[in-house]
Write a protein that holds these residues in place. Structure first.
Motif, PDB file in Angstrom:
ATOM      1  N   UNK A   1       8.152   3.052 -14.320  1.00 25.88           N
ATOM      2  CA  UNK A   1       7.347   4.273 -13.905  1.00 25.88           C
ATOM      3  C   UNK A   1       6.135   3.714 -12.571  1.00 25.88           C
ATOM      4  N   UNK A   2       6.642   4.313 -11.554  1.00 24.55           N
ATOM      5  CA  UNK A   2       6.134   3.645 -10.281  1.00 24.55           C
ATOM      6  C   UNK A   2       5.248   4.737  -9.546  1.00 24.55           C
ATOM      7  N   UNK A   3       4.090   4.403  -8.643  1.00 28.66           N
ATOM      8  CA  UNK A   3       3.295   5.145  -7.734  1.00 28.66           C
ATOM      9  C   UNK A   3       4.164   5.359  -6.616  1.00 28.66           C
ATOM     10  N   UNK A   4       4.454   6.490  -5.964  1.00 27.99           N
ATOM     11  CA  UNK A   4       5.223   6.401  -4.810  1.00 27.99           C
ATOM     12  C   UNK A   4       4.597   5.630  -3.783  1.00 27.99           C
ATOM     13  N   UNK A   5       5.708   5.370  -2.953  1.00 29.60           N
ATOM     14  CA  UNK A   5       5.220   4.409  -1.779  1.00 29.60           C
ATOM     15  C   UNK A   5       4.137   4.876  -1.046  1.00 29.60           C
ATOM     16  N   UNK A   6       3.248   4.223  -0.180  1.00 31.23           N
ATOM     17  CA  UNK A   6       2.016   4.664   0.516  1.00 31.23           C
ATOM     18  C   UNK A   6       2.593   5.488   1.369  1.00 31.23           C
ATOM     19  N   UNK A   7       3.708   5.477   2.155  1.00 30.79           N
ATOM     20  CA  UNK A   7       3.937   6.104   3.359  1.00 30.79           C
ATOM     21  C   UNK A   7       4.272   7.459   2.934  1.00 30.79           C
ATOM     22  N   UNK A   8       4.628   7.905   1.605  1.00 30.34           N
ATOM     23  CA  UNK A   8       4.980   9.349   1.184  1.00 30.34           C
ATOM     24  C   UNK A   8       3.721  10.065   1.152  1.00 30.34           C
ATOM     25  N   UNK A   9       2.586   9.201   0.854  1.00 31.60           N
ATOM     26  CA  UNK A   9       1.273   9.786   0.701  1.00 31.60           C
ATOM     27  C   UNK A   9       0.509  10.165   2.125  1.00 31.60           C
ATOM     28  N   UNK A  10       0.612   9.034   2.969  1.00 32.05           N
ATOM     29  CA  UNK A  10      -0.305   9.021   3.957  1.00 32.05           C
ATOM     30  C   UNK A  10       0.490   8.432   5.191  1.00 32.05           C
ATOM     31  N   UNK A  11       0.575   9.133   6.312  1.00 35.93           N
ATOM     32  CA  UNK A  11       1.146   8.385   7.591  1.00 35.93           C
ATOM     33  C   UNK A  11       0.379   8.849   8.686  1.00 35.93           C
ATOM     34  N   UNK A  12      -0.268   8.016   9.453  1.00 38.62           N
ATOM     35  CA  UNK A  12      -1.148   8.668  10.649  1.00 38.62           C
ATOM     36  C   UNK A  12      -0.769   7.819  11.963  1.00 38.62           C
ATOM     37  N   UNK A  13      -0.698   8.729  12.891  1.00 40.67           N
ATOM     38  CA  UNK A  13      -0.214   8.470  14.387  1.00 40.67           C
ATOM     39  C   UNK A  13      -1.501   9.373  15.235  1.00 40.67           C
ATOM     40  N   UNK A  14      -1.317   8.981  16.557  1.00 40.86           N
ATOM     41  CA  UNK A  14      -2.168   9.403  17.373  1.00 40.86           C
ATOM     42  C   UNK A  14      -1.978  11.004  17.750  1.00 40.86           C
ATOM     43  N   UNK A  15      -0.785  11.571  17.167  1.00 40.22           N
ATOM     44  CA  UNK A  15      -0.418  12.793  17.494  1.00 40.22           C
ATOM     45  C   UNK A  15      -0.546  13.877  16.229  1.00 40.22           C
ATOM     46  N   UNK A  16      -0.116  13.045  15.010  1.00 40.50           N
ATOM     47  CA  UNK A  16      -0.024  14.090  14.065  1.00 40.50           C
ATOM     48  C   UNK A  16      -0.455  12.983  12.531  1.00 40.50           C
ATOM     49  N   UNK A  17      -0.876  13.777  11.393  1.00 39.23           N
ATOM     50  CA  UNK A  17      -1.231  13.137  10.214  1.00 39.23           C
ATOM     51  C   UNK A  17      -0.323  13.684   9.237  1.00 39.23           C
ATOM     52  N   UNK A  18       0.232  13.174   8.542  1.00 35.81           N
ATOM     53  CA  UNK A  18       1.424  13.462   7.520  1.00 35.81           C
ATOM     54  C   UNK A  18       0.433  12.984   5.942  1.00 35.81           C
ATOM     55  N   UNK A  19      -0.069  13.970   5.291  1.00 36.45           N
ATOM     56  CA  UNK A  19      -0.781  13.703   4.056  1.00 36.45           C
ATOM     57  C   UNK A  19      -0.075  14.670   3.014  1.00 36.45           C
ATOM     58  N   UNK A  20       0.136  13.621   2.040  1.00 34.24           N
ATOM     59  CA  UNK A  20       0.710  14.516   0.600  1.00 34.24           C
ATOM     60  C   UNK A  20      -0.261  14.043  -0.526  1.00 34.24           C
ATOM     61  N   UNK A  21      -1.019  14.639  -1.077  1.00 31.49           N
ATOM     62  CA  UNK A  21      -1.852  14.044  -2.416  1.00 31.49           C
ATOM     63  C   UNK A  21      -1.389  14.823  -3.625  1.00 31.49           C
ATOM     64  N   UNK A  22      -0.312  15.552  -3.595  1.00 36.40           N
ATOM     65  CA  UNK A  22       0.287  15.985  -4.938  1.00 36.40           C
ATOM     66  C   UNK A  22       1.307  15.371  -5.597  1.00 36.40           C
ATOM     67  N   UNK A  23       1.605  14.068  -5.096  1.00 33.02           N
ATOM     68  CA  UNK A  23       2.696  13.461  -5.387  1.00 33.02           C
ATOM     69  C   UNK A  23       2.407  12.595  -6.668  1.00 33.02           C
ATOM     70  N   UNK A  24       3.360  12.903  -7.924  1.00 35.78           N
ATOM     71  CA  UNK A  24       3.063  12.338  -9.050  1.00 35.78           C
ATOM     72  C   UNK A  24       3.870  11.091  -9.208  1.00 35.78           C
ATOM     73  N   UNK A  25       3.491  10.157 -10.299  1.00 37.48           N
ATOM     74  CA  UNK A  25       4.541   9.057 -10.490  1.00 37.48           C
ATOM     75  C   UNK A  25       6.039   9.178 -10.490  1.00 37.48           C
TER      76      UNK A  25
END
Length: 663
Positions: free
Chosen positions: A448-472
């Motif tokens: 049972x694992x928390x999804x890798x951080x890159x799935x929840x947050x990725x930041x660049x100087x052009x866009x922000x990818x954010x997903x706060x709804x991910x379950x384990x």
């Protein structure tokens, strides 16, 4: 072309599919190499002529948290033992570019994970640092060169200045401009290690340092696959690509400026101390020689780990390819500016464990329990975060003295912190039947694992990818393994049940498949022999729910047809042909900015013919050479493609040399 490091480490995996599951857990975990040979344990001897007298060396090694002892692999019949690519890898078409496995290999490790794994095959890691013991200083130098100035250099050395102290280092460099525009790679990897134990055998110290600097040009794939058969583009570097501009990047062996590139940099340090309580004894070797042995009963172990991980994407000429960013990342106003993403992580962990050895003299029978405290800090372009975790773990391992039975049980639970509730439980039971029936093993695991951080947050100087709804996410594995040296076959049957499978559904957005689905995997290897002729066949069958976003080929195979033997007393020869093939499927695409593979259901990727190569490998004492003609299929059809719009090279030669020195 190539730094050949894997050959030195002497992987104790079996050929072909063997070792495919070895990275799924730490030692003592769920799936230690399912095709490992019993004969891979123990010692290996190399020799050299010296003043007409044969000098011998005995050398073996162990990994941390692994009870087995391994010998060096000196076989020459499998080229993939000598380069940091696996036979079942799909990659972007150049040595050093991102890879993914055609055979499903899940991560079964709970806890914090940055999520950048596209370059894992090229990394030297702390967990897989081998600690050696050798009777003489041993050095290996390897050099491999291929077409288009592809080069790889590998240097390895280990020695025991004293019988209770060993140190060594390992360096590998890859530099490969590639066949296609803007796919230069320039990698440097280092590993320095040492092991010391006191004369009374009570205290052990292990230390390891690793550094990986992996750089690759990003071309986004070629613009149109039909150009591969266009006679105007026989020079592949003239085919237009989606990123990197129209001018080929300059080439340099030690430094290569790349306008559009990904970089993965990592440093890590491990320091482990052990102190044992038990009873010493003296073993009489002969009339004049005695050997002191120590049988521990109780052990205290402290392990410290610290390191940094940085994943970067940079495009300083994004204005030359605005359509690609518009179509893939929905960026419509670049203004010729730079596209930049930086994720920097620093981690520190302390672990304290205790071990008990119930049976005197059997170090493979123990009970271990402990706790870890870790702190993690992430630094991004515009913000940062930090958190901590507390982890409890236990392990029980029992290999009987007659080595016929082996029982393993492992548990990990995150008790507090950012990854609270993550866990890993596994168990396995194996039995050595006899020489004719070999080994069998059954195993179970649940993570049972928390999804890798890159799935929840990725930041660049052009866009922000954010997903706060991910379950384990949750993965269950049921496994059966049969390994038979007498009949020369290896079989593994894996049944996976996956819930909340996490993936990238586009070039900048992650997703989660909440419906539970299963995957059945059958892996089989066998060697057929008739005199000097051999047929090595590796097969993989995989079947999963068609609606799930996990895509793998239903069938994959590699076949090697060889002529082998020892001639003129010292010449060991292996020559033949090799074929690899897999059925068509919805192969994952690749997102350069995120350094992630992306699930897609638009285009099936498949080839009408196998990937074919011919080779001559030979060894004379400690000198080994490889001559390979690869991608022969290019003479009869289009280049092999395993990832959308990233073709493999044309026909090419590779020549590799390896020298082993006993000092």
């Amino acid at each position: 072309m190539a730094l050949l490091c894997l050959g030195l480490c002497g992987t104790a995996a079996a050929q072909g599919i063997g070792g495919r599951l070895g990275n799924m857990t730490n030692g003592g975990g769920l799936a230690n190499n399912p095709f490992s040979h019993r004969g891979g344990e123990g010692k290996d001897s190399l020799s050299r002529p010296h003043k007409h007298v044969e000098e011998n060396i005995t050398i073996h090694y162990q990994y941390l948290d692994d009870v087995k002892t391994y010998s060096l692999d000196t076989s020459i019949n499998d080229f993939y033992r000598y380069i940091p690519l696996k036979d079942h890898d799909a990659y972007l078409g150049n040595l050093g570019t991102p890879t993914r496995s055609l055979i499903y290999e899940p991560s079964l490790q709970p806890g914090w994970d940055p999520g950048f794994h596209a370059f894992d095959d090229y990394r030297l890691t702390l967990d897989r640092t081998p600690f050696y013991e050798t009777t003489r200083p041993y050095t290996v130098l390897e050099y491999l060169i291929g077409a288009k100035q592809e080069q790889m250099i590998d240097v390895f050395h280990t020695q025991n200045p004293r019988d209770n102290f060993n140190f060594g280092f390992h360096y590998r460099k890859i530099n490969a401009p590639g066949y296609f525009r803007n796919q230069n790679t320039n990698d440097d990897s280092y590993n320095v290690f040492l092991h010391y134990n006191t004369r009374n055998k009570r205290y052990n110290l292990y230390a390891s340092f690793i550094s990986n600097k992996l750089n690759t040009g990003e071309n986004g794939g070629i613009r149109n696959d039909s150009l591969l058969t266009d006679p105007d583009f026989t020079d592949r570097r003239t085919i237009p690509t989606n990123l990197g501009g129209d001018d080929p990047s300059p080439v340099g062996f030690f430094s290569t400026p790349i306008a559009t590139k990904s970089a993965f940099k990592e440093t890590g340090f491990l320091f482990r101390q052990q102190y044992d309580w038990g009873k010493g004894d003296t073993l009489q070797i002969n009339d004049t020689t005695r050997k002191y042995i120590f049988n521990p009963v109780f052990r205290v172990e402290h392990t410290l780990r610290t390191g940094k991980i940085a994943a970067t994407y940079s495009d300083s000429i994004s204005g030359e390819t605005p359509d690609y960013y518009l179509f893939k990342y929905d960026l419509d106003n670049l203004d010729g500016g730079k596209v930049l993403a930086e994720h920097n992580w620093t981690y520190f962990s302390n672990d304290l464990s205790v071990m008990q050895f119930p049976v005197r003299g059997n170090l493979a029978h123990f009970l271990k329990a402990g706790a870890s405290y870790e702190t993690v800090r992430g630094q991004f372009l515009y913000n940062s975060l930090s958190f901590s975790n507390i982890l409890g773990h236990f392990e029980y391992h029992n290999t009987t003295k007659n080595r016929k039975w082996e029982l393993d049980a492992l548990g990990q639970l995150y008790l507090a912190g950012n990854n609270f509730g993550d866990y890993h439980i596994s168990g396995s039971l194996s039995r050595y039947l006899n020489d004719k029936l070999g080994d069998v093993k059954v195993a179970f695991g649940n993570v049972n694992q928390t999804p890798s951080f890159v799935y929840r947050f990725f930041q660049s100087n052009r866009f922000l990818s954010l997903n706060t709804d991910l379950k384990k996410s949750n993965t269950t594995l049921l496994q059966f393994i049969a390994d038979n040296q007498e009949l020369k076959y290896h079989l593994a049957v894996n049944y996976y049940l996956l819930t909340n499978y996490t993936y990238f559904k586009s070039f900048l957005e992650s997703g989660q498949y909440s419906t539970a689905f299963n995957l059945l995997q059958v892996l089989f290897s066998k060697q057929f022999t008739l005199g000097h002729f051999n047929w090595y066949v590796d097969l993989a069958y995989q079947q999963t729910d068609g609606a799930a976003p996990l895509h793998v080929p239903n069938f994959w195979t590699r076949n090697r047809f060889t002529f082998e033997g020892t001639f003129f007393k010292n010449l060991i020869l292996c020559t033949g042909v090799e074929l690899r093939y897999n059925t068509a499927y919805y192969a994952d695409d690749y997102s350069p900015v995120l350094q992630q593979f992306v699930s897609q259901r638009v285009e099936k990727i498949g080839n009408d013919y196998p990937d074919v190569g011919a080779f001559i490998h030979f060894r004379i004492k400690t000198f080994t050479a490889f001559v390979r003609a690869e991608n022969l299929n290019a003479f009869v059809g289009r280049n092999i493609i395993q990832i959308p719009h990233y073709p493999y090279p044309d026909f090419a030669f590779r020549v590799g040399l390896k020298w082993g020195y006993i000092n």
